[in-house]
Design a protein around this motif. Structure first.
Motif, PDB file in Angstrom:
ATOM      1  N   ALA A 225       2.257  13.905   9.175  1.00  0.00           N
ATOM      2  CA  ALA A 225       2.586  12.107   8.850  1.00  0.00           C
ATOM      3  C   ALA A 225       1.810  11.573   8.152  1.00  0.00           C
ATOM      4  CB  ALA A 225       2.576  11.532  10.428  1.00  0.00           C
ATOM      5  N   LYS A 226       2.158  10.855   7.352  1.00  0.00           N
ATOM      6  CA  LYS A 226       1.610  10.063   6.320  1.00  0.00           C
ATOM      7  C   LYS A 226       1.461   8.516   6.846  1.00  0.00           C
ATOM      8  CE  LYS A 226       1.364  10.853   1.974  1.00  0.00           C
ATOM      9  NZ  LYS A 226       1.954  11.070   0.474  1.00  0.00           N
ATOM     10  N   LYS A 227       0.590   7.625   7.042  1.00  0.00           N
ATOM     11  CA  LYS A 227       0.428   6.280   7.241  1.00  0.00           C
ATOM     12  C   LYS A 227       1.003   5.507   6.054  1.00  0.00           C
ATOM     13  CE  LYS A 227      -2.616   4.449  10.041  1.00  0.00           C
ATOM     14  NZ  LYS A 227      -3.794   4.133  10.682  1.00  0.00           N
ATOM     15  N   VAL A 228       1.953   4.628   6.294  1.00  0.00           N
ATOM     16  CA  VAL A 228       2.499   3.796   5.288  1.00  0.00           C
ATOM     17  C   VAL A 228       2.961   2.592   6.078  1.00  0.00           C
ATOM     18  CG1 VAL A 228       3.198   5.247   3.608  1.00  0.00           C
ATOM     19  CG2 VAL A 228       4.656   4.644   5.563  1.00  0.00           C
ATOM     20  N   TYR A 229       3.066   1.401   5.138  1.00  0.00           N
ATOM     21  CA  TYR A 229       3.266   0.093   5.550  1.00  0.00           C
ATOM     22  C   TYR A 229       4.516  -0.515   4.874  1.00  0.00           C
ATOM     23  CZ  TYR A 229      -1.534   0.454   7.212  1.00  0.00           C
ATOM     24  OH  TYR A 229      -2.672   0.932   7.932  1.00  0.00           O
ATOM     25  N   HIS A 230       5.185  -1.426   5.600  1.00  0.00           N
ATOM     26  CA  HIS A 230       6.396  -2.226   5.007  1.00  0.00           C
ATOM     27  C   HIS A 230       6.353  -3.610   5.370  1.00  0.00           C
ATOM     28  CE1 HIS A 230      10.691  -2.273   3.601  1.00  0.00           C
ATOM     29  NE2 HIS A 230      10.690  -3.005   4.839  1.00  0.00           N
ATOM     30  N   GLY A 231       6.332  -4.576   4.512  1.00  0.00           N
ATOM     31  CA  GLY A 231       6.336  -5.827   4.675  1.00  0.00           C
ATOM     32  C   GLY A 231       7.767  -6.361   4.638  1.00  0.00           C
ATOM     33  N   THR A 232       8.168  -7.196   5.764  1.00  0.00           N
ATOM     34  CA  THR A 232       9.506  -7.652   5.849  1.00  0.00           C
ATOM     35  C   THR A 232       9.408  -8.969   6.588  1.00  0.00           C
ATOM     36  OG1 THR A 232      11.627  -7.053   6.615  1.00  0.00           O
ATOM     37  CG2 THR A 232       9.600  -6.472   8.069  1.00  0.00           C
ATOM     38  N   HIS A 264      -1.397  -4.178   0.434  1.00  0.00           N
ATOM     39  CA  HIS A 264      -0.312  -4.435  -0.579  1.00  0.00           C
ATOM     40  C   HIS A 264       0.964  -4.706  -0.017  1.00  0.00           C
ATOM     41  CE1 HIS A 264       2.032  -2.195  -4.269  1.00  0.00           C
ATOM     42  NE2 HIS A 264       2.322  -3.748  -4.077  1.00  0.00           N
ATOM     43  N   ALA A 265       1.188  -4.328   1.319  1.00  0.00           N
ATOM     44  CA  ALA A 265       2.320  -4.324   2.222  1.00  0.00           C
ATOM     45  C   ALA A 265       2.612  -5.926   2.325  1.00  0.00           C
ATOM     46  CB  ALA A 265       2.449  -3.642   3.329  1.00  0.00           C
ATOM     47  N   VAL A 294       7.941  10.183  -2.122  1.00  0.00           N
ATOM     48  CA  VAL A 294       7.375  10.478  -3.558  1.00  0.00           C
ATOM     49  C   VAL A 294       6.682   9.251  -3.851  1.00  0.00           C
ATOM     50  CG1 VAL A 294       9.635   9.464  -4.438  1.00  0.00           C
ATOM     51  CG2 VAL A 294       8.072  10.942  -5.828  1.00  0.00           C
ATOM     52  N   HIS A 295       5.537   9.514  -4.586  1.00  0.00           N
ATOM     53  CA  HIS A 295       4.772   7.964  -5.070  1.00  0.00           C
ATOM     54  C   HIS A 295       5.365   7.515  -6.372  1.00  0.00           C
ATOM     55  CE1 HIS A 295       1.618   6.730  -7.761  1.00  0.00           C
ATOM     56  NE2 HIS A 295       1.216   6.001  -6.662  1.00  0.00           N
ATOM     57  N   LYS A 296       5.427   6.340  -6.405  1.00  0.00           N
ATOM     58  CA  LYS A 296       6.122   5.813  -7.706  1.00  0.00           C
ATOM     59  C   LYS A 296       5.007   4.914  -8.598  1.00  0.00           C
ATOM     60  CE  LYS A 296      10.638   7.290  -7.721  1.00  0.00           C
ATOM     61  NZ  LYS A 296      11.027   7.862  -8.761  1.00  0.00           N
ATOM     62  N   GLN A 297       4.947   5.175  -9.724  1.00  0.00           N
ATOM     63  CA  GLN A 297       3.910   4.278 -10.525  1.00  0.00           C
ATOM     64  C   GLN A 297       4.428   2.762 -10.345  1.00  0.00           C
ATOM     65  OE1 GLN A 297       0.893   5.002 -12.032  1.00  0.00           O
ATOM     66  NE2 GLN A 297       1.228   7.050 -11.235  1.00  0.00           N
ATOM     67  N   HIS A 298       3.464   1.871 -10.236  1.00  0.00           N
ATOM     68  CA  HIS A 298       3.798   0.381  -9.911  1.00  0.00           C
ATOM     69  C   HIS A 298       2.766  -0.526 -10.456  1.00  0.00           C
ATOM     70  CE1 HIS A 298       4.412  -3.402  -7.014  1.00  0.00           C
ATOM     71  NE2 HIS A 298       5.507  -3.037  -7.534  1.00  0.00           N
ATOM     72  N   THR A 301      -2.250  -3.950  -8.332  1.00  0.00           N
ATOM     73  CA  THR A 301      -3.685  -3.482  -8.396  1.00  0.00           C
ATOM     74  C   THR A 301      -3.698  -2.022  -7.338  1.00  0.00           C
ATOM     75  OG1 THR A 301      -4.301  -5.805  -8.375  1.00  0.00           O
ATOM     76  CG2 THR A 301      -5.888  -4.154  -7.537  1.00  0.00           C
ATOM     77  N   ALA A 302      -3.069  -1.963  -6.398  1.00  0.00           N
ATOM     78  CA  ALA A 302      -3.094  -0.918  -5.461  1.00  0.00           C
ATOM     79  C   ALA A 302      -2.389   0.625  -6.160  1.00  0.00           C
ATOM     80  CB  ALA A 302      -2.285  -1.098  -4.109  1.00  0.00           C
ATOM     81  N   ASN A 303      -1.414   0.177  -6.718  1.00  0.00           N
ATOM     82  CA  ASN A 303      -0.333   1.279  -7.194  1.00  0.00           C
ATOM     83  C   ASN A 303      -0.318   2.377  -6.248  1.00  0.00           C
ATOM     84  OD1 ASN A 303       0.994   2.755  -9.049  1.00  0.00           O
ATOM     85  ND2 ASN A 303      -0.832   3.879  -9.910  1.00  0.00           N
ATOM     86  N   ASP A 304       0.149   1.805  -5.117  1.00  0.00           N
ATOM     87  CA  ASP A 304       0.506   2.739  -3.811  1.00  0.00           C
ATOM     88  C   ASP A 304       1.908   2.848  -3.349  1.00  0.00           C
ATOM     89  OD1 ASP A 304       0.463   0.351  -2.878  1.00  0.00           O
ATOM     90  OD2 ASP A 304      -0.887   0.696  -1.300  1.00  0.00           O
ATOM     91  N   VAL A 305       2.839   2.662  -4.288  1.00  0.00           N
ATOM     92  CA  VAL A 305       4.304   2.636  -3.725  1.00  0.00           C
ATOM     93  C   VAL A 305       4.728   3.975  -3.397  1.00  0.00           C
ATOM     94  CG1 VAL A 305       6.744   1.893  -4.143  1.00  0.00           C
ATOM     95  CG2 VAL A 305       4.708   0.609  -5.005  1.00  0.00           C
TER      96      VAL A 305
END
Length: 331
Positions: A225-232, A264-265, A294-298, A301-305
């Motif tokens: 698992a990789k911890k990620v966040y999603h704003g909604t 960033h989320a 997959v990581h995408k360049q964004h 400031t965080a560039n962590d998409v």
């Protein structure tokens, strides 16, 4: 000369009987005593039918055997008949220095036996309880775990497809603790309720049983698992939880958009009191790991998409409230 019944594996009963029924004629012959009924502590294999320990004369401790469970002694003085079989355990001790090692040895054996039996019983009970409360994933879910990230991943993120129905079957019933499960909705619901201000549901997420099973099956296949966040937005939380994520077709490609950082989320939640989902995105380091996440360049400031390819790979952990941190949205 002393006559001794030595204990041994599986042979002591026969040996004692083979020595004859009469032991001892007087002092100096190494007489020993059979403990009376009140002192009978245990029989190694249970007393054979008709066994009656014999007690005769004053206590006298001669030369019994060594290392088995029991403690039965031949009687001193007048001839005594041994009717049956028994183990003899006390080490030799001269007259006048009585020992109860037979009783103590038997008790120790009994205590160890009880402890070992108790440990085995509770271990078996715990394994049974684990199997009842945490049954293994059924075969169809184990099979589904082999399909994540395949050519049907995009269809599983789109409403009204056969593949989407499987996602809803997996996540159906997932909800925020303390709130009832919602209903899955599609793009029309999003259009109708975007920007609507309603009270939010915040707290830990309770996964459906099917979602728990699929997550377990993925872990068993070596996924991590990789911890990620999603704003909604608040109106969409019940639908996301009980129906699974829908794909977004954004400027960085098709998939489920997440950020590696909570800060960033926040940029994707429309203000204070709106929700940020903490998620576990599962992936495996194989020949084509980019088919999972997959990581995408964004230009942030965080560039962590991080874009997750398949709704079956992403599991909600808790719903957090926006927005306590500075927003690192764009450079």
């Amino acid at each position: 000369a002393r006559r001794r019944a030595r204990s041994g594996t599986g042979s002591s009963w026969r040996h004692l009987a083979a020595m004859g029924g009469v032991f001892g004629t007087g002092a100096g012959h190494g007489h020993v005593r059979i403990q009376g009924a009140a002192s009978n502590v245990c029989y190694a294999n249970g007393p054979p039918p008709g066994f009656r320990p014999v007690v005769g004369g004053p206590p006298f401790y001669g030369s019994p055997g060594s290392n088995a469970a029991g403690g039965y002694y031949i009687a001193p003085g007048p001839a005594a008949t041994v009717e049956g079989y028994g183990y003899i355990t006390d080490p030799y001790s001269p007259p006048g220095s009585p020992k109860q090692g037979g009783r103590r040895g038997c008790n120790r054996v009994m205590i160890v036996g009880v402890l070992v039996t108790s440990v085995l019983f509770f271990a078996a009970a715990y394994l049974l309880w684990q199997r009842i409360t945490n049954p293994p994933p059924p075969a169809w879910i184990v099979d589904l775990a082999t399909q994540v990230g395949d050519e049907n991943a995009a269809a599983r993120g789109k409403m009204h497809t056969p593949q989407r129905a499987v996602v809803e079957q997996i996540f159906g019933g997932t909800h925020v603790k303390g709130y009832p499960p919602g209903h899955p909705h599609g793009d029309m619901f999003i259009l109708q309720h975007a920007g609507e201000k309603i009270p939010g549901q915040f707290g830990p997420v309770v996964l459906s049983q099917n979602a728990q099973w699929l997550r377990t099956a993925l872990i068993q296949r070596g996924f991590v698992a990789k911890k990620v966040y999603h704003g909604t937005e608040n109106p969409f939380i019940p639908s996301i939880l009980t129906g699974g994520f829908l794909n977004s077709d954004g400027m960085l490609g098709l998939g489920i958009y997440t950020a590696s950082t909570f800060a960033h989320a926040q940029c994707y939640a429309p203000g204070e009191g709106e929700p940020i989902l903490e998620l576990e995105a599962y992936w495996r380091d194989d020949d084509n790991s980019s088919r999972y996440i997959v990581h995408k360049q964004h230009q942030s400031t965080a560039n962590d998409v991080q874009i997750v390819s398949d709704p079956l790979l992403i599991y909600p952990v808790q719903v957090l409230k926006c927005c306590p941190e500075p927003l690192p949205c764009m450079r």
